[in-house]
Design an enzyme around this catalytic site. Sequence first.
Site, PDB file in Angstrom:
ATOM      1  N   THR A 182       0.841  -1.205   0.000  1.00 44.04           N
ATOM      2  CA  THR A 182       0.000   0.000   0.000  1.00 44.04           C
ATOM      3  C   THR A 182       0.877   1.257   0.000  1.00 44.04           C
ATOM      4  O   THR A 182       2.000   1.225   0.493  1.00 44.04           O
ATOM      5  CB  THR A 182      -0.884   0.073   1.271  1.00 44.04           C
ATOM      6  OG1 THR A 182      -0.032  -0.008   2.421  1.00 44.04           O
ATOM      7  CG2 THR A 182      -1.900  -1.036   1.322  1.00 44.04           C
ATOM      8  N   SER A 218       1.137   4.564   1.959  1.00 46.10           N
ATOM      9  CA  SER A 218       0.668   4.909   3.302  1.00 46.10           C
ATOM     10  C   SER A 218      -0.340   6.052   3.234  1.00 46.10           C
ATOM     11  O   SER A 218      -0.413   6.792   2.251  1.00 46.10           O
ATOM     12  CB  SER A 218       1.847   5.343   4.177  1.00 46.10           C
ATOM     13  OG  SER A 218       2.806   4.314   4.242  1.00 46.10           O
ATOM     14  N   SER A 231       5.578   3.587  -3.503  1.00 45.13           N
ATOM     15  CA  SER A 231       5.111   4.442  -4.600  1.00 45.13           C
ATOM     16  C   SER A 231       6.114   5.536  -4.991  1.00 45.13           C
ATOM     17  O   SER A 231       5.991   6.125  -6.063  1.00 45.13           O
ATOM     18  CB  SER A 231       3.822   5.143  -4.167  1.00 45.13           C
ATOM     19  OG  SER A 231       4.106   6.018  -3.065  1.00 45.13           O
ATOM     20  N   HIS A 271      12.132  -3.482  -2.225  1.00 44.39           N
ATOM     21  CA  HIS A 271      12.575  -4.805  -2.678  1.00 44.39           C
ATOM     22  C   HIS A 271      11.716  -5.448  -3.763  1.00 44.39           C
ATOM     23  O   HIS A 271      12.059  -6.513  -4.249  1.00 44.39           O
ATOM     24  CB  HIS A 271      12.792  -5.754  -1.491  1.00 44.39           C
ATOM     25  CG  HIS A 271      11.553  -6.154  -0.763  1.00 44.39           C
ATOM     26  ND1 HIS A 271      11.550  -7.168   0.168  1.00 44.39           N
ATOM     27  CD2 HIS A 271      10.279  -5.686  -0.812  1.00 44.39           C
ATOM     28  CE1 HIS A 271      10.320  -7.306   0.657  1.00 44.39           C
ATOM     29  NE2 HIS A 271       9.545  -6.415   0.090  1.00 44.39           N
TER      30      HIS A 271
HETATM   31  N1  SAH Z   1       6.162   4.489   2.052  1.00 40.72           N
HETATM   32  C1  SAH Z   1       5.740   3.848   0.823  1.00 40.72           C
HETATM   33  C2  SAH Z   1       5.405   2.380   0.925  1.00 40.72           C
HETATM   34  C3  SAH Z   1       4.780   1.867   2.185  1.00 40.72           C
HETATM   35  S1  SAH Z   1       4.388   0.137   2.148  1.00 40.72           S
HETATM   36  C4  SAH Z   1       4.557   4.593   0.255  1.00 40.72           C
HETATM   37  O1  SAH Z   1       3.855   5.265   1.003  1.00 40.72           O
HETATM   38  O2  SAH Z   1       4.310   4.452  -0.935  1.00 40.72           O
HETATM   39  C5  SAH Z   1       5.947  -0.566   2.622  1.00 40.72           C
HETATM   40  C6  SAH Z   1       6.850  -0.895   1.467  1.00 40.72           C
HETATM   41  O3  SAH Z   1       7.979  -1.567   2.022  1.00 40.72           O
HETATM   42  C7  SAH Z   1       6.261  -1.849   0.417  1.00 40.72           C
HETATM   43  O4  SAH Z   1       6.364  -1.267  -0.843  1.00 40.72           O
HETATM   44  C8  SAH Z   1       7.120  -3.110   0.540  1.00 40.72           C
HETATM   45  O5  SAH Z   1       7.328  -3.765  -0.686  1.00 40.72           O
HETATM   46  C9  SAH Z   1       8.410  -2.542   1.107  1.00 40.72           C
HETATM   47  N2  SAH Z   1       9.264  -3.502   1.817  1.00 40.72           N
HETATM   48  C10 SAH Z   1       8.885  -4.468   2.717  1.00 40.72           C
HETATM   49  N3  SAH Z   1       9.973  -5.137   3.174  1.00 40.72           N
HETATM   50  C11 SAH Z   1      11.061  -4.587   2.537  1.00 40.72           C
HETATM   51  C12 SAH Z   1      12.463  -4.858   2.580  1.00 40.72           C
HETATM   52  N4  SAH Z   1      12.983  -5.841   3.349  1.00 40.72           N
HETATM   53  N5  SAH Z   1      13.269  -4.096   1.818  1.00 40.72           N
HETATM   54  C13 SAH Z   1      12.768  -3.115   1.013  1.00 40.72           C
HETATM   55  N6  SAH Z   1      11.465  -2.824   0.925  1.00 40.72           N
HETATM   56  C14 SAH Z   1      10.607  -3.545   1.682  1.00 40.72           C
END
Ligand code: SAH
Length: 231
Positions: free
Chosen positions: A60, A62, A91, A118
């Site tokens: 998502t 946030s 995003s 990732h």
């Molecule tokens: N702050 C961002 C995404 C929030 S969701 C926004 O508002 O668009 C959290 C994100 O963390 C997701 O896209 C997920 O794929 C990523 N994520 C989860 N574990 C991770 C890891 N070990 N390394 C890099 N990204 C990761």
Amino acid sequence: MAWRSSGLTNAELVANLARNGVYNSERVKAAMLKVDRANYVRNREDAYDDCPQLIGHGQTISAPHMHAHAAQHLLTYLQPGCKVLDVGSGSGYLASVFHHLVSDEEGGLRGKVVGIEHIPQLVQWSRDNVRRDGLGKALDNGEIELIEGDGRLGYPEGGPYDAIHVGAAAPKLPKALVDQLASPGRMFIPIGKYSQVVTLVDKDVEGRVTVEDLFGVMYVPLTDRPTGHGK
Ligand code: SAH
């Protein structure tokens, strides 16, 4: 508070967040006004709702009030010229907000923002989003770098960072990220498995680390890379 700040336009959303006391800084306001959330969502009709939105791959973007909280709490370390790491950049929305905060358009002091995510498809999509939002030049000249990798390990090549934002919950504070924090520097990170707490991690000029709990949240977890997302 979660759904109270929705607006019909980006400007209305940003104004409502201030009215509800989510942030109080003119700098946060100016930066959020420059980033149109519609460019960072899948469903543009709901772009200005103050709630998270699915962005595919089980993830998502946030809620706007969480983005505003993060910018407000990290603000002292988001001065023009600062270096920022956004872990789980999804995003790309916050990377763009941080970019505006660390770049002084007139003064020529340019900071640097590294977003690490990732899921490769999201990395590509976030680059497209940032470009659509008018920041193609910042991507081209490296002021914004959106890279694929395991955010729990950070990105030491780009550090140390004045500010680190973590957009997914860690079971415990990742040591690699603390190591990559500048002295002084500050990290905003949700910590916890089931009940999560947004935690501020401060490193002072002498490298001493202190931790302060802010408020409870529900974030997606920082995980291993999901299978089925191979290159
Ligand atoms: N702050 C961002 C995404 C929030 S969701 C926004 O508002 O668009 C959290 C994100 O963390 C997701 O896209 C997920 O794929 C990523 N994520 C989860 N574990 C991770 C890891 N070990 N390394 C890099 N990204 C990761």
